[in-house]
Write a protein that holds these residues in place. Structure first.
Motif, PDB file in Angstrom:
ATOM      1  N   VAL A  83       0.821  -1.217   0.000  1.00 40.67           N
ATOM      2  CA  VAL A  83       0.000   0.000   0.000  1.00 40.67           C
ATOM      3  C   VAL A  83       0.855   1.268   0.000  1.00 40.67           C
ATOM      4  O   VAL A  83       0.455   2.291  -0.561  1.00 40.67           O
ATOM      5  CB  VAL A  83      -0.993   0.039   1.188  1.00 40.67           C
ATOM      6  N   LEU A  84       2.028   1.168   0.597  1.00 40.94           N
ATOM      7  CA  LEU A  84       2.879   2.363   0.641  1.00 40.94           C
ATOM      8  C   LEU A  84       3.428   2.721  -0.743  1.00 40.94           C
ATOM      9  O   LEU A  84       3.875   3.838  -0.966  1.00 40.94           O
ATOM     10  CB  LEU A  84       4.033   2.160   1.630  1.00 40.94           C
ATOM     11  N   TYR A 131      -3.344   5.764  -1.995  1.00 42.96           N
ATOM     12  CA  TYR A 131      -4.140   4.741  -1.302  1.00 42.96           C
ATOM     13  C   TYR A 131      -5.042   5.409  -0.264  1.00 42.96           C
ATOM     14  O   TYR A 131      -4.561   6.168   0.591  1.00 42.96           O
ATOM     15  CB  TYR A 131      -3.238   3.701  -0.617  1.00 42.96           C
ATOM     16  N   GLY A 132      -6.325   5.113  -0.337  1.00 39.97           N
ATOM     17  CA  GLY A 132      -7.292   5.707   0.587  1.00 39.97           C
ATOM     18  C   GLY A 132      -8.125   6.802  -0.041  1.00 39.97           C
ATOM     19  O   GLY A 132      -9.015   7.352   0.598  1.00 39.97           O
ATOM     20  N   LYS A 155      -6.728   7.813   5.581  1.00 37.35           N
ATOM     21  CA  LYS A 155      -5.278   7.849   5.531  1.00 37.35           C
ATOM     22  C   LYS A 155      -4.740   6.524   6.064  1.00 37.35           C
ATOM     23  O   LYS A 155      -5.353   5.910   6.942  1.00 37.35           O
ATOM     24  CB  LYS A 155      -4.742   9.003   6.394  1.00 37.35           C
ATOM     25  N   ILE A 156      -3.618   6.130   5.512  1.00 35.98           N
ATOM     26  CA  ILE A 156      -3.048   4.848   5.890  1.00 35.98           C
ATOM     27  C   ILE A 156      -2.826   4.746   7.398  1.00 35.98           C
ATOM     28  O   ILE A 156      -3.128   3.728   8.009  1.00 35.98           O
ATOM     29  CB  ILE A 156      -1.735   4.602   5.114  1.00 35.98           C
ATOM     30  N   GLU A 157      -2.391   5.842   8.003  1.00 42.05           N
ATOM     31  CA  GLU A 157      -2.117   5.796   9.450  1.00 42.05           C
ATOM     32  C   GLU A 157      -3.394   5.502  10.233  1.00 42.05           C
ATOM     33  O   GLU A 157      -3.405   4.730  11.189  1.00 42.05           O
ATOM     34  CB  GLU A 157      -1.529   7.126   9.945  1.00 42.05           C
ATOM     35  N   GLN A 211      -4.515   1.963   9.802  1.00 42.50           N
ATOM     36  CA  GLN A 211      -3.651   1.054  10.550  1.00 42.50           C
ATOM     37  C   GLN A 211      -4.093   0.966  12.002  1.00 42.50           C
ATOM     38  O   GLN A 211      -4.096  -0.103  12.609  1.00 42.50           O
ATOM     39  CB  GLN A 211      -2.212   1.553  10.475  1.00 42.50           C
ATOM     40  N   HIS A 224       3.926  -4.216   5.397  1.00 43.10           N
ATOM     41  CA  HIS A 224       3.104  -3.213   6.084  1.00 43.10           C
ATOM     42  C   HIS A 224       1.802  -3.895   6.476  1.00 43.10           C
ATOM     43  O   HIS A 224       1.275  -4.709   5.707  1.00 43.10           O
ATOM     44  CB  HIS A 224       2.834  -2.032   5.144  1.00 43.10           C
ATOM     45  N   LEU A 238      -1.191  -3.130   6.361  1.00 41.98           N
ATOM     46  CA  LEU A 238      -2.329  -2.960   5.457  1.00 41.98           C
ATOM     47  C   LEU A 238      -2.117  -3.604   4.088  1.00 41.98           C
ATOM     48  O   LEU A 238      -3.019  -3.613   3.261  1.00 41.98           O
ATOM     49  CB  LEU A 238      -2.655  -1.477   5.269  1.00 41.98           C
ATOM     50  N   ASP A 239      -0.923  -4.102   3.855  1.00 40.58           N
ATOM     51  CA  ASP A 239      -0.698  -4.814   2.597  1.00 40.58           C
ATOM     52  C   ASP A 239      -1.678  -5.979   2.523  1.00 40.58           C
ATOM     53  O   ASP A 239      -2.003  -6.597   3.540  1.00 40.58           O
ATOM     54  CB  ASP A 239       0.743  -5.338   2.529  1.00 40.58           C
ATOM     55  N   ASN A 252      -8.878  -1.133  -2.969  1.00 42.82           N
ATOM     56  CA  ASN A 252      -7.789  -2.005  -3.412  1.00 42.82           C
ATOM     57  C   ASN A 252      -7.786  -2.187  -4.927  1.00 42.82           C
ATOM     58  O   ASN A 252      -6.722  -2.290  -5.542  1.00 42.82           O
ATOM     59  CB  ASN A 252      -7.891  -3.367  -2.721  1.00 42.82           C
TER      60      ASN A 252
END
Length: 477
Positions: free
Chosen positions: A145-146, A151-152, A158-160, A163, A176, A178-179, A236
């Motif tokens: 995802v990074l 992504y998002g 947001k990924i953070e 998570q 990661h 979220l992968d 995704n």
RNA sequence: GGCGGCAUGGCCAAGUGGUAAGGCAGAGCUCUGCAAAAGCUCGAUCCCCAGUUCGAAUCUGGGUGCCGCCUCCA
């Protein structure tokens, strides 16, 4: 006037702009492992109507809907039943299509299956690895995802933050948390396919990226599905497709609301489903569609056991009106005729109704508003018919109303029965003769006999109504 | 905890700045041998509070409640 649609991606209404010669539509299909229920019917009917409306507006469409025929649920269910997973999926795929047929849903142009597109899926995964969006570990392949800065963007997260919400323990092979897996290493006794990473099967989201690209290319117009798919599924898909091609996946993302039953989302896992087969045992498909179109596609829709009975009366009035019109004007083509005052006014009403209906549908496919327009039209037509003092068989204005109802409520929405006019075992001239005799009996006050004719015809589903203009008949729907 | 959505008359449901479509249910009336259908008439100031504005259901802020997603799901 243009068509405007609400786009989940931009969170705005946007004007529909079509790139190619056809409107490309990809709608996420079902995982075929159990009976088709009302929740599955909503997107199908909604997209059926959207397609038919676009055709009415002069667009051509190309519609693709997948079957996710390889999946944990299918495997588990097949194991319970001692069946081959693909055979189970095949069975329920067919069941799904039968249900959609019985709801009057026009078939999509393609119904690709995951199991039949392994090379396409593997090629896509390879491409993602090449481009640095995915990595293979121990027979699995994960999407990174990074590697995808956007992504998002669809679910506005947001990924953070995502998570922080992770509830399950993370596979240590993932770089990661979220992968997500795009290729899963085979476990014992599972369907598996050969791949550069060993035997395995595709992850859940990858097939939609592979299949939409294969049949629609990049940046097609509509991507649809239930709002429960926004995250992670559609998020995704975007990461995969746009990561692989560098181009937008789709222009407009449309998401339908959930159907609730007992105040919760109708779903197999919650056990609160109403199957299509079950519901069609009691109610006609047109009424089911009427229910599904009675609110905007993006709203939640509450279902309960008495729901279709409650809304059935209004639906019946639409049908009665159309059936009456059919009998007044005949169903055959009628030549245009000059219209007098009242008829000319009715013709103007017809034009206005069509314009209002179109305006409603142009505004993000507002079927609820469009149905309101149909009722307004019904109202004016009934008033016209009630006050009519000339020969209806020659009434071109009524014929225009009939044609409009047939096209809008019949052809596009599919909420009225247009084929309900065949009196079983009765020819129309014979029916007319019976009505004539009955009128004669009534004028001689032989009410018992007259009522008997009416009752017996009712047994044949022919409804007789006496009006100041004489008796009228229609088929009970 | 994060993201998204919703809250309009008894029920369903449109309406995103200018004074509340439509449907069902209910009441009365008309038509009518009866029945059925149809027609006419009758109902809400829009969850709460505070703002912005000449003006808000519609915009802003703060609440409350419900639903969805963050795990498979249309």
């Amino acid at each position: 006037m243009a068509v405007y649609v609400y786009n989940t991606l931009t969170r705005k209404k946007e004007e529909l702009a079509v790139g190619g010669d056809k409107v490309g539509i990809y709608v996420c299909g079902v995982t075929p492992y159990s009976d088709t229920h009302l929740g599955h019917a909503r997107p199908s009917v909604v997209w059926d109507v959207i397609k038919k409306y676009l055709h009415y507006r002069g667009y051509q469409t190309f519609h693709v809907q997948n079957f996710t025929d390889i999946d944990d649920k299918i495997i588990n269910r097949a194991r319970e039943l001692g069946m081959d997973p693909l055979a189970l999926a095949e069975h329920y795929s067919r069941e799904y299509l039968e249900c959609m047929d019985s709801l009057g849903v026009a078939r999509a142009d393609r119904y690709p299956k995951v199991s039949e597109h392994m090379p396409d899926i593997i090629a896509l995964i390879e491409r993602l690895i090449e481009r640095g969006h995915a990595y293979a570990v121990n027979g699995n392949v994960f999407y990174s995802v990074l590697s995808f800065p956007e992504y998002g963007k669809l679910s506005n997260q947001k990924i953070e933050q995502l998570q922080a919400g992770t509830r399950f323990e993370v596979d240590p092979d993932k770089r990661h948390p979220l992968d997500f897996a795009i290729w899963k290493k085979a476990r014992p006794n599972e369907p598996a396919w050969g791949s550069p990473w060993g035997k395995g099967r595709p992850g859940w989201h990858i097939e939609c990226s592979a299949l939409s690209y294969k049949y629609l290319g990049s940046e097609f117009e509509f991507h649809g599905g239930g709002c429960d798919l926004i995250f992670p599924h559609h998020e995704n898909e975007i990461a995969q497709s746009e990561g692989a091609t560098g181009r937008p996946l789709a222009k407009y993302w449309l998401h339908n609301g959930m159907i609730n039953f007992r105040h919760e989302k109708m779903s197999k896992s919650l056990g609160n489903i109403v199957t299509i087969k079950e519901i069609l045992k009691t109610y006609p498909k047109e009424l089911v569609r009427y229910f599904l179109l009675s609110s905007h596609y993006s709203s939640e829709l509450e279902y309960h056991d008495r729901k279709l009975d409650e809304i059935g009366r209004g639906w019946q009035r639409l049908n009665d009106c159309v059936n009456t019109l059919a009998n007044l004007t005949g169903k055959n083509e009628m030549e245009p005729q000059p219209l007098d005052g009242a008829a000319a006014a009715l013709a103007a009403v017809v034009r206005e109704a069509e314009a209002r209906f179109t305006a409603a549908m142009d505004d993000d496919f507002n079927t609820a508003l469009a149905i309101g327009v149909l009722f307004d039209l019904l109202h004016q037509v009934n008033a016209y018919v009630a006050g009519m003092d000339h020969d209806p068989s020659a009434d071109y204005a009524l014929y225009q109303v009939y044609r409009l109802f047939s096209r809008l409520a019949g052809d596009i929405f599919g909420i009225i029965k247009l084929d309900g006019q065949q009196a079983p075992g009765l020819s129309e001239p014979l029916l007319e003769l019976l009505l004539e005799l009955r009128t004669e009996l009534r004028s001689q006050k032989q009410y018992e006999l007259a009522d008997r004719i009416r009752d017996r015809l009712a047994e044949l589903n022919v409804v007789i109504e006496d009006t100041p203009q004489g008796p009228r008949w229609r088929m009970r729907t």
